[in-house]
Design a protein around this motif. Sequence first.
Motif: not given
Length: 133
Positions: A10-11, A14-15, A18, A33, A37, A40, A42-43, A46, A71
């Motif tokens: 997921e990290h 996400f990067v 974005n 990013f 990321g 969870e 902060t994702r 965003i 966070t």
Amino acid sequence: MAKIQFRNKEHRDFVFENLEKCRHKDCYHQAFFYVMGISEETRMNIGKMFDFKNDCIVPEGMYGGWQTSGTVKVCHLAFNLWNGFTEEGKENLFTPDELFCCGYAPYFMEGIKLRYPEYCRDLTPPKRKDMER
């Protein structure tokens, strides 16, 4: 970014998702990013922390009810890597002592490598004769 360690799929996703939304994919965006990321929360938030239309951070997002102690550390480091941001009167919250005393520290180091690639290519300290005992 091939040698960078991601916390999970997921990290990583996400990067890259974005970065595709941005006009620039420079070291500022990559580091921002990447760090945002890590968590969870902060994702998921965003859009409250980054203005894609104007390509800038949103410091007011630091006061959202979703923020936790972890966070906040993520956001502080991400903002600082973006443009050196520190909150006036709260600069002590942006120090390594404050930020790195958490489980995210290994990933924070990866974000620093992304932001400063010219200085972090080889992290082996150079041998200096004047430093030998």
